[in-house]
Design an enzyme around this catalytic site. Sequence first.
Site, PDB file in Angstrom:
ATOM      1  CD  GLU A   1      47.938  40.868  44.486  1.00 25.44           C
ATOM      2  OE1 GLU A   1      49.002  41.418  44.795  1.00 25.44           O
ATOM      3  OE2 GLU A   1      47.777  39.626  44.509  1.00 25.44           O
TER       4      GLU A   1
ATOM      5  CG  ASP B  97      48.379  33.496  52.185  1.00 24.64           C
ATOM      6  OD1 ASP B  97      47.410  34.247  52.182  1.00 24.64           O
ATOM      7  OD2 ASP B  97      49.115  33.321  51.184  1.00 24.64           O
TER       8      ASP B  97
ATOM      9  NE  ARG C 274      51.473  42.570  43.918  1.00 28.46           N
ATOM     10  CZ  ARG C 274      51.858  41.630  43.078  1.00 28.46           C
ATOM     11  NH1 ARG C 274      52.800  41.859  42.211  1.00 28.46           N
ATOM     12  NH2 ARG C 274      51.276  40.438  43.087  1.00 28.46           N
TER      13      ARG C 274
ATOM     14  CB  THR D 201      51.717  40.023  53.161  1.00 29.73           C
ATOM     15  OG1 THR D 201      51.849  38.652  52.809  1.00 29.73           O
ATOM     16  CG2 THR D 201      50.857  40.751  52.144  1.00 29.73           C
TER      17      THR D 201
ATOM     18  CD  GLU E 174      55.125  33.072  49.099  1.00 25.53           C
ATOM     19  OE1 GLU E 174      55.753  32.397  48.250  1.00 25.53           O
ATOM     20  OE2 GLU E 174      54.407  34.040  48.787  1.00 25.53           O
TER      21      GLU E 174
HETATM   22  C1  DMJ Z   1      53.043  38.306  47.238  1.00 25.61           C
HETATM   23  O1  DMJ Z   1      52.317  39.223  46.502  1.00 25.61           O
HETATM   24  C2  DMJ Z   1      52.693  38.405  48.702  1.00 25.61           C
HETATM   25  O2  DMJ Z   1      53.658  37.753  49.429  1.00 25.61           O
HETATM   26  C3  DMJ Z   1      51.385  37.778  49.021  1.00 25.61           C
HETATM   27  O3  DMJ Z   1      51.079  37.801  50.397  1.00 25.61           O
HETATM   28  C4  DMJ Z   1      51.402  36.345  48.588  1.00 25.61           C
HETATM   29  N1  DMJ Z   1      51.908  36.116  47.317  1.00 25.61           N
HETATM   30  C5  DMJ Z   1      52.832  36.949  46.649  1.00 25.61           C
HETATM   31  C6  DMJ Z   1      54.141  36.247  46.412  1.00 25.61           C
HETATM   32  O4  DMJ Z   1      54.083  34.906  46.290  1.00 25.61           O
END
Ligand code: DMJ
Length: 650
Positions: A268, A402, A272, A622, A536
Amino acid sequence: MVFRKLPAVSATGMGLRLSQKFVFLLFLSGLVTLCFGALFFLPDSVRLKRMFLSKSESPAVTVGSDNDARDVSKNAPADPERPRASLKVEANKLKVSRKPSVTHDARTVERSVGSRTQEDRSPARIKMDLGDELTARNDKATSSSRNGASAKGSDYEMFRKCLLKPSLGTDRGKPSDAQTVQRRDKVREMMKFAWDNYRQYAWGKNELRPLTRNGHIGNMFGGLRGATIVDSLDTLYIMGLTEDYREAKEWVINNLDLNSNGEASLFEVNIRYVGGLLSAYYLTGEEVFKQKVLELGEKLLPAFSTPTGIPRGVINLGSSGTSWSWGWASAGSSILAEFGTLHLEFLHLTELSGNPVFTEKVMNIRKLLDKIEKPHGLYPNFLSPVSGNWVQHHVSLGGLGDSFYEYLIKSYLMSDRTDQEAKRMYYSALEAIEANLVQKSPGGLTYVAEWRGGILDHKMGHLACFSGGMVGIGADDGAPEKRQHYLDLAAEITHTCHESYSRSATKLGPEAFRFDGGAEATGTRLSDRYYILRPEVIESYMYMWRLTHDPKYRQWGWEAVEALEKHCRVDGGFSGIRDVYASTVSHDNMQQSFFLSETLKYLYLLFSDDDLLPLDDWVFNTEAHPLPVIHKSCLQEHGTTHNIDRTHPE
Ligand code: DMJ
């Protein structure tokens, strides 16, 4: 003093017999050894211990339940001082090598630039998008000196010059038709509303609680604060919310304190904070973002000090640098989607710092994953960072797996299509996914099931809906005879995900939907019915729009905007809801930072022209933070790249 208490010993030690000296020295060295040894038994938080011991201890906590890696806040270790199952001094000591990184990749580079022409790169063309950036760059001098940062302006200029197109397009991506302009303005207003409420009620906290109108800190980010601010920098900038961007930047300059001592999710913090700061730097050239992100990057390195170099999920960002596996992860294992989602950011940390250590860490992960035997060519979600073996055979394109797949294809694209290893691994993983997981429902919907040791679970998570976009952006680089097939597959998955929205009362999608017991793209279990403002599905609409320009994707995006406005907007911001099938909604009181970073950004891009952050220059991490393609040949030509050999380190 000890000396004075010994009989017949003077304070200076003069006049001692040899045997007395020997006994005394023996006693002294014993005492020192004892004191040092005792340090190992002190808890990690004791300062003395942090001062004397290296950062490579990695206590492993074992056994837990199978959970969504993304929803980790509730699973984070509650007590940093809790007893640990085992304490191990890792063999791999952290090596922070500073050797200059100018080794050129010797592999043949087949540069695929599509329709790009030489003219695209002309200085005149590049100047077109420098409106705001130039202003920002002027600010940079001020902010750099205020922060004591040494500006490396020339590197940044060179990076800009090597982009093929202006980042913000000719007119900040303003669409040509009135309806789309209106829709885009609406999304911008939603961002402003979400931001203003965060600013008013939760400023400096990680996220906003919109019903109770206060801030939420959580335990995903250790002691780091301001997750919403860092996650929003680029969205504010792209949307031209200039004053809000400036305020966010000032907060980073004055308040983003990286000297936190709590346990954080490596994943995370990387997606982020590292992603957010990197993209803010690349978009604006503000040195403060570069300085902060390099400082933070260094703090993440101790997580890799495991016998295999596979990082554990939780890291103490303080000076101890200790790391743990999640308590819920099987047998002290690391999670594929977590250690497999570092590549893009770490390559850029090397680019910006010139320090190859970041690239070496992620290349080592890739090397292990490439070599290890894979059941049916699939990558299970849990791997032991000690033995380097899979811990159990659960495979998923949703939570836990994922973004590992996403980062394979994006690594290839971000390398200007030179990273052949990432390309090979991505397409063979996709082949295995198609052969084992992709299914067609009785009603004709294509979905990606989960796999548990060979048995299919006919369920698809909201998280797995990113895969429509992923398969789409990879379509053009697949084998020629497969390209259309991949594009069709991408469209089918995106269609299924849209169905999961349109079959609910709120027109928002559940956390997971099923294709068994008569269900078709609906969430049957109570625990699967919530929607937490996730991006998503909209992310896939955005990519599919860019790839096909089929107007249905914009229409679907607009349906989502209306549903968000109707069910998630409350007086104090936007909130997730507990049951997408209930017409009277119950709010979860959380405005996730990814709503501002991803959901609203993807919507804005969906209603913008394609020249806003063109995909041949930018890949999105992501968390939807845009990172530039490393146009290696251009950068090398100008002699400024920090490219290192991206083949496996020895
Ligand atoms: C986000 O923090 C990112 O997209 C992560 O890869 C997956 N989930 C959350 C949002 O759903």
